[in-house]
Design a protein around this motif. Sequence first.
Motif, PDB file in Angstrom:
ATOM      1  N   VAL A  36       0.736  -1.159  -0.206  1.00 59.04           N
ATOM      2  CA  VAL A  36      -0.035   0.114  -0.074  1.00 59.04           C
ATOM      3  C   VAL A  36       1.037   1.258  -0.094  1.00 59.04           C
ATOM      4  O   VAL A  36       1.998   1.231   0.838  1.00 59.04           O
ATOM      5  N   ARG A  37       0.378   1.859  -1.020  1.00 52.89           N
ATOM      6  CA  ARG A  37       1.220   3.507  -0.586  1.00 52.89           C
ATOM      7  C   ARG A  37       0.492   4.552   0.121  1.00 52.89           C
ATOM      8  O   ARG A  37      -0.793   5.455  -0.427  1.00 52.89           O
ATOM      9  N   TYR A  38       1.380   4.273   1.280  1.00 55.41           N
ATOM     10  CA  TYR A  38      -0.304   5.617   2.053  1.00 55.41           C
ATOM     11  C   TYR A  38       0.080   6.912   1.629  1.00 55.41           C
ATOM     12  O   TYR A  38      -0.597   7.490   2.328  1.00 55.41           O
ATOM     13  N   GLY A  39       0.942   7.293   1.160  1.00 55.56           N
ATOM     14  CA  GLY A  39       1.028   8.855   0.917  1.00 55.56           C
ATOM     15  C   GLY A  39       0.269   9.360   0.083  1.00 55.56           C
ATOM     16  O   GLY A  39      -0.476  10.637  -0.218  1.00 55.56           O
ATOM     17  N   ASP A  40      -0.579   8.127  -0.676  1.00 55.56           N
ATOM     18  CA  ASP A  40      -1.498   8.711  -1.075  1.00 55.56           C
ATOM     19  C   ASP A  40      -2.907   8.599  -0.733  1.00 55.56           C
ATOM     20  O   ASP A  40      -3.905   9.324  -1.434  1.00 55.56           O
ATOM     21  N   PHE A  41      -3.083   8.058   0.503  1.00 56.83           N
ATOM     22  CA  PHE A  41      -4.004   8.840   1.374  1.00 56.83           C
ATOM     23  C   PHE A  41      -3.513   9.928   2.448  1.00 56.83           C
ATOM     24  O   PHE A  41      -4.599  10.015   3.366  1.00 56.83           O
ATOM     25  N   VAL A  42      -2.254  10.354   2.489  1.00 61.29           N
ATOM     26  CA  VAL A  42      -1.875  11.771   3.254  1.00 61.29           C
ATOM     27  C   VAL A  42      -1.657  13.349   2.870  1.00 61.29           C
ATOM     28  O   VAL A  42      -1.629  13.233   1.491  1.00 61.29           O
ATOM     29  N   ARG A  43      -2.363  13.970   2.942  1.00 64.31           N
ATOM     30  CA  ARG A  43      -2.937  14.744   2.648  1.00 64.31           C
ATOM     31  C   ARG A  43      -2.093  16.149   4.038  1.00 64.31           C
ATOM     32  O   ARG A  43      -2.813  16.365   4.901  1.00 64.31           O
ATOM     33  N   ILE A  44      -0.898  17.155   4.082  1.00 64.16           N
ATOM     34  CA  ILE A  44      -0.772  17.667   4.791  1.00 64.16           C
ATOM     35  C   ILE A  44      -0.288  19.438   4.445  1.00 64.16           C
ATOM     36  O   ILE A  44       0.133  19.551   3.007  1.00 64.16           O
ATOM     37  N   LYS A  73      -4.327  15.585   6.878  1.00 65.55           N
ATOM     38  CA  LYS A  73      -6.162  14.826   6.000  1.00 65.55           C
ATOM     39  C   LYS A  73      -5.564  13.643   5.710  1.00 65.55           C
ATOM     40  O   LYS A  73      -5.103  13.217   5.092  1.00 65.55           O
ATOM     41  N   LEU A  74      -6.260  12.584   6.080  1.00 60.25           N
ATOM     42  CA  LEU A  74      -6.335  10.890   6.365  1.00 60.25           C
ATOM     43  C   LEU A  74      -7.492  10.678   5.500  1.00 60.25           C
ATOM     44  O   LEU A  74      -8.502  11.805   5.680  1.00 60.25           O
ATOM     45  N   LEU A  75      -7.587  10.857   3.735  1.00 57.98           N
ATOM     46  CA  LEU A  75      -8.290  10.299   3.045  1.00 57.98           C
ATOM     47  C   LEU A  75      -9.549   9.128   3.457  1.00 57.98           C
ATOM     48  O   LEU A  75      -8.804   8.289   3.604  1.00 57.98           O
ATOM     49  N   ALA A  76     -10.717   9.666   3.057  1.00 55.70           N
ATOM     50  CA  ALA A  76     -10.895   8.096   3.438  1.00 55.70           C
ATOM     51  C   ALA A  76     -10.818   6.488   2.202  1.00 55.70           C
ATOM     52  O   ALA A  76     -10.318   7.483   1.075  1.00 55.70           O
ATOM     53  N   GLY A  77     -10.726   5.777   2.635  1.00 54.85           N
ATOM     54  CA  GLY A  77     -10.201   4.734   2.233  1.00 54.85           C
ATOM     55  C   GLY A  77      -8.848   4.375   2.166  1.00 54.85           C
ATOM     56  O   GLY A  77      -7.985   2.987   2.197  1.00 54.85           O
ATOM     57  N   LEU A  78      -8.233   4.852   3.541  1.00 58.75           N
ATOM     58  CA  LEU A  78      -7.303   4.379   3.640  1.00 58.75           C
ATOM     59  C   LEU A  78      -7.209   3.581   4.901  1.00 58.75           C
ATOM     60  O   LEU A  78      -7.629   2.791   5.168  1.00 58.75           O
ATOM     61  N   PRO A  79      -6.589   1.991   3.912  1.00 56.54           N
ATOM     62  CA  PRO A  79      -6.578   0.888   4.376  1.00 56.54           C
ATOM     63  C   PRO A  79      -5.872   0.643   5.943  1.00 56.54           C
ATOM     64  O   PRO A  79      -4.777   0.602   5.466  1.00 56.54           O
ATOM     65  N   GLY A  80      -6.216  -0.517   6.598  1.00 56.64           N
ATOM     66  CA  GLY A  80      -5.688  -1.060   7.013  1.00 56.64           C
ATOM     67  C   GLY A  80      -6.190  -2.567   7.199  1.00 56.64           C
ATOM     68  O   GLY A  80      -6.138  -3.070   6.233  1.00 56.64           O
ATOM     69  N   VAL A  81      -5.304  -3.778   7.720  1.00 58.67           N
ATOM     70  CA  VAL A  81      -5.448  -5.031   8.142  1.00 58.67           C
ATOM     71  C   VAL A  81      -6.811  -5.739   7.923  1.00 58.67           C
ATOM     72  O   VAL A  81      -7.328  -4.828   8.427  1.00 58.67           O
ATOM     73  N   ASP A  82      -7.049  -6.745   7.673  1.00 60.40           N
ATOM     74  CA  ASP A  82      -7.877  -7.482   7.910  1.00 60.40           C
ATOM     75  C   ASP A  82      -9.088  -6.653   7.010  1.00 60.40           C
ATOM     76  O   ASP A  82     -10.370  -6.775   6.849  1.00 60.40           O
ATOM     77  N   VAL A  92      -6.276  15.720  10.854  1.00 59.66           N
ATOM     78  CA  VAL A  92      -5.416  15.221  12.572  1.00 59.66           C
ATOM     79  C   VAL A  92      -4.999  16.537  12.911  1.00 59.66           C
ATOM     80  O   VAL A  92      -3.692  17.067  11.871  1.00 59.66           O
ATOM     81  N   ASP A  93      -4.411  17.365  13.472  1.00 56.29           N
ATOM     82  CA  ASP A  93      -4.221  18.664  14.156  1.00 56.29           C
ATOM     83  C   ASP A  93      -2.312  18.151  14.815  1.00 56.29           C
ATOM     84  O   ASP A  93      -2.480  17.448  15.591  1.00 56.29           O
ATOM     85  N   VAL A  94      -1.704  18.402  14.338  1.00 57.93           N
ATOM     86  CA  VAL A  94       0.196  18.216  14.264  1.00 57.93           C
ATOM     87  C   VAL A  94       0.752  19.080  15.026  1.00 57.93           C
ATOM     88  O   VAL A  94       0.567  19.873  14.040  1.00 57.93           O
TER      89      VAL A  94
END
Length: 309
Positions: A36-44, A73-82, A92-94
């Motif tokens: 999974v390319r998680y960078g595709d599901f994140v905007r900063i 910003k975590l985009l809808a569709g970000l995948p986890g296990v299972d 998320v405010d960092v």
Amino acid sequence: PVTAAPFGYRTYWLDAKGSEAEACLEFNKGLQMSGVRYGDFVRIEPEVKSAVRVVEGRLCIGGLSYGTDYKVKLLAGLPGVDNVTLDSERIVDVSLGARPAVVNLPGKGFILPRGSAAGVPITTINVSKVGISVYRVNERAIDRFANDRYDATYPGSEPMTDSWSLRRWLRGDNGKRVWRGTMEVKNVQNQAIVTAFPIRDTIQDWKPGAYFVVVWNAARPPARNYEDDEDEQSDGTAAGMWLIDTDIALTTFTGADGLNVFARSLQTAQPIAGLEVVLLTRGNEPIGKVITDAAGRAIVAAGLLRGRG
């Protein structure tokens, strides 16, 4: 019936050890370690050239600047296990404060070349004044460090930062203190600053030999006793290091003719003639003595190396 909570974000952790910070976001389920390319599901925002990676099931975002607030910003569709996915977008405010204060010394044991005005380079971050203690270590004590102490960080090794070892020096257990004082250093927020401590000019009756230098953030002196030490692990605000003041660089080769010792000047790189080289047993007994020739070379007879102990 009890339904499982949907896949979602829980909290984040900051790693502020490096020149840039890393934020690790934790979810209520782990993330996929590959594929999974998680960078595709994140905007900063603000935009940053960040490295996005998965560490122990967390989503870690590197390259963050200190003293900056980010919206991740975590985009809808970000995948986890299972085969679970984030069902809706999440922001998320960092928030990153100032970089933690750091005091450190060069990466390896330091030789102070004879005849140079160079000082000991001390690296500081968000520190205005450093405390410094200098200890002289005589030859007998050096032998003890070389043979008996697995934790001695003998010359050539990394700076010492653990509080237990530094306490032994600060209490005077390991060497004679020849100087203690403070030095003002330039402080540019969140930037690493290197300041030379003019050790030869500062200490009266300076002479060649082995020394140990301990430096710390003067605003937060290290504890001398175990009872006073709230944080057994180093917090990065103190460090200690061996320092050798010498002009003699030795190189050794073992061959059929014995031990070949070559001596050169660190200042000029020329061979040093007439230098006395002594071979010691592990028990610190001298068993051989040779003098370097015009080429800076001396040979210790092979037979002297065949003893035991």
